[in-house]
Design an enzyme around this catalytic site. Structure first.
Site, PDB file in Angstrom:
ATOM      1  N   GLU A 102       1.839  -7.472   6.175  1.00  0.00           N
ATOM      2  CA  GLU A 102       1.070  -7.013   5.243  1.00  0.00           C
ATOM      3  C   GLU A 102      -0.115  -7.928   5.611  1.00  0.00           C
ATOM      4  OE1 GLU A 102       2.611  -6.807   1.429  1.00  0.00           O
ATOM      5  OE2 GLU A 102       3.521  -4.747   2.042  1.00  0.00           O
ATOM      6  N   GLU A 214       5.510   0.877   6.170  1.00  0.00           N
ATOM      7  CA  GLU A 214       6.504   0.567   4.986  1.00  0.00           C
ATOM      8  C   GLU A 214       6.319   1.507   4.292  1.00  0.00           C
ATOM      9  OE1 GLU A 214       6.121  -2.862   1.570  1.00  0.00           O
ATOM     10  OE2 GLU A 214       5.894  -3.574   3.099  1.00  0.00           O
TER      11      GLU A 214
END
Length: 241
Positions: A102, A214
């Protein structure tokens, strides 16, 4: 004490021995996407960083600060070395290797593709360390949302820090049962809102697999969240979405 230069690396005792997980996965016929960090998020304390790293003594973290580099490099080098024995290229079952998590920091301005030089150097250093320690499978990344458009060779050919396969992290519903936690990132909460991922992948990574490292499978209930969680948000309607 300078913990970065006096680390004790333990990949053998108890749950520290992640090789057992790889071996078990192979025994039952599963392939593995390896996501070692150094920052993992995963709703863990400090995103998985050891708490000594968060004192401020190692810079602002997740950049190319030499103090932070000295902190992550021994861990990442050893983790990569151990994992290399379990790669599919060595008869194992680990098929790709994620660099950071991320971390959509490639650009100071994504519209003009103005690079964040420190972020690029950080990603390249992680990638080089993985390669130097035997990782020869594709390197991947998990972009935190559809807006950051980071680390894809298709989107910005030859930019510093690009990975082999760019991926997207997305939670089409709120990831938390406390909706206030999501509005700062996702904007107004709209239950079961459909997102046009196809156009995003066509823009950012058209020659690569449309890849979600994800993707939302539910919502967690944080401290102080609603009693009983939020089953209505993750029930049949969400599964249908």
């Amino acid at each position: 004490m300078d913990f970065a230069t006096n680390q004790t690396l333990d990949f053998e005792t108890g749950a520290h021995n992640f090789e057992r997980l790889l071996e078990t996965a192979k025994r039952v016929g599963l392939y593995v996407i390896v996501r070692p960090g150094p920052y993992v998020n995963a709703e863990a304390n400090a995103g998985g960083f050891p708490l000594w790293l968060t004192t401020g003594a190692y810079g602002t973290l997740r950049n190319d600060d030499a103090r932070y580099t000295a902190a992550w490099k021994p861990y990442f080098s050893k983790f990569s070395d151990i994992t290399s024995k379990h790669l599919i290229t060595n008869g194992g079952n680990a098929i790709v290797y994620q660099i950071e998590n991320e971390y959509g920091e490639q650009w100071t301005d994504v519209d003009t593709k103005t690079p964040n030089a420190a972020a690029g150097r950080y990603m390249r250093s992680l990638e080089d360390t993985a390669r130097e320690n035997g990782i020869d499978v594709p390197l991947i990344h998990n972009d935190p949302n559809l807006n950051t458009k980071s680390w894809s060779q298709d989107f910005a050919p030859n930019a510093t820090g690009n990975v082999d396969v760019a991926g997207l992290d997305s939670y089409p519903s709120c990831w938390s049962c406390n909706l206030d936690e999501c509005t700062g990132t996702n904007g107004q909460y709209v239950p079961y809102q459909v997102i046009n991922y196809f156009d995003h992948f066509q823009e950012v990574s058209p020659t690569q697999p449309s890849f979600f490292p994800e993707f939302q499978g539910g919502s967690y209930n944080p401290w102080g969240g609603p009693e009983g969680g939020c089953p209505a948000d993750i029930g049949a309607d969400f599964a249908n979405l």
